[in-house]
Write an enzyme that holds these catalytic residues in place. Sequence first.
Site, PDB file in Angstrom:
ATOM      1  N   ALA A  11      41.937  41.082  48.163  1.00  0.00           N
ATOM      2  CA  ALA A  11      42.864  40.129  47.215  1.00  0.00           C
ATOM      3  C   ALA A  11      42.002  39.663  45.859  1.00  0.00           C
ATOM      4  O   ALA A  11      40.790  39.657  46.249  1.00  0.00           O
ATOM      5  CB  ALA A  11      43.156  38.838  48.286  1.00  0.00           C
ATOM      6  N   LEU A  47      38.408  38.962  50.003  1.00  0.00           N
ATOM      7  CA  LEU A  47      38.543  38.790  48.381  1.00  0.00           C
ATOM      8  C   LEU A  47      37.903  40.351  47.654  1.00  0.00           C
ATOM      9  O   LEU A  47      36.585  40.442  48.259  1.00  0.00           O
ATOM     10  CB  LEU A  47      37.947  37.687  48.106  1.00  0.00           C
ATOM     11  N   CYS A  48      38.378  40.687  46.893  1.00  0.00           N
ATOM     12  CA  CYS A  48      37.747  41.971  46.020  1.00  0.00           C
ATOM     13  C   CYS A  48      36.588  41.654  45.752  1.00  0.00           C
ATOM     14  O   CYS A  48      35.489  42.397  45.640  1.00  0.00           O
ATOM     15  CB  CYS A  48      38.669  42.252  45.150  1.00  0.00           C
ATOM     16  N   PHE A  49      36.116  40.271  45.298  1.00  0.00           N
ATOM     17  CA  PHE A  49      34.902  40.204  44.361  1.00  0.00           C
ATOM     18  C   PHE A  49      33.664  39.894  45.309  1.00  0.00           C
ATOM     19  O   PHE A  49      32.736  39.715  45.035  1.00  0.00           O
ATOM     20  CB  PHE A  49      34.902  38.972  43.442  1.00  0.00           C
TER      21      PHE A  49
END
Lengths: 244, 129
Positions: A75, A138-140
């Site tokens: 996400a 989360l992607c990051f």
Amino acid sequence: MILLHRFDRPADGPTNMAADELLADRLPPGGIAIRFYGWREASLSLGAFQRFDERDDVPGLSSLPVVRRPSGGGAILHGTDLTYAVAVCRSHPWGETTQRLYDAVHGAAVELLRGLSLAPRLVEAGEPPAVAEREPYLCFDRRSPGDVVVGDDKVLGSAQRRHRAAVVQHGSLLLRRAGRGSGIEDFLGRGVDLPSLCQEWVAGIASAAGADPRPDVRPVGDALGEAWSAAVGRYRDDAWTRRR
Amino acid sequence: MAALKFAPSHEWIRVEESPAAGSVATIGISSYAVEALTDLVFMQLPQVGRRVKAGESFGEIESVKAVSDLYAPVGGEIVEVNAALPGTLDTLASDPYGKGWVAKLRIDDPKELDKLLDQAAYDASVGRK
């Protein structure tokens, strides 16, 4: 070979996803098209198969507008990032494998950031994940080979949707702090001019591809008629957003 | 065992003739495609009973960086899926033409099989001898 590029006004999630889908549908034969854009308000985009309800486990996400991408990955909290979608014909060498397109766009980003006096690098295979145990939502917070990091902070991540005729790669360049990590403007201590940044990024990608960069001035939105309204409708559909 | 045929989109198909069921084909993903996908994390199987046309997406598979569509090599009705596969994705790599099968489909038109590649032609198309 042509590389079409455009920098669009901020829009909501379904509008952005529809524009990306049609970017692939309208690719010039054998060519590449890239679209940079922002988001009208802070929003969350989910990977194609992420569980909708798990966003409740991450503080601050539940109240945000949500759209589900057709691409994979984690996400992304949008609003302090520069988002891009690049579409490539499967017949193009960059469309053959997942990693080639990923490396091409991220490699150009590394050069771009070096030109801003940052010290970016690509995550190498075998590097331990930044956050242990299960895959972060989360992607990051995730790390995979080819991600762009500055220090310990991931500043660029991407994921693809591979169709029969074309590949669409979504990516997000973090500009300002969101969650744990810092963005490139945090590292620089100043803002960046996004249209100029995009122009330089396009030039790097075009050089790597041996392509002729040209502004994509074709109309999008309602001018595309039924194809546009159908695409926007798909991404507004709650059944798609909550598919898992 | 019947010979495999392949779609250019990297799905394989093996047809078993059954007097009771007619032409039922088993469908899977080629070892070349599985290797190219790498690090598989999720798979969406089709619903049993769904009808698909040749070339239509009937499932999706996600690796760490990409989601790929799976395309039906021929048209027909999905009659069975490998329900264990999403929980054992390693099987796609370890036994792609056996336990790594994805779905079984009752074929509408066997003539559509003639448009597919045999093993030698498929291997040549992906640069394998």
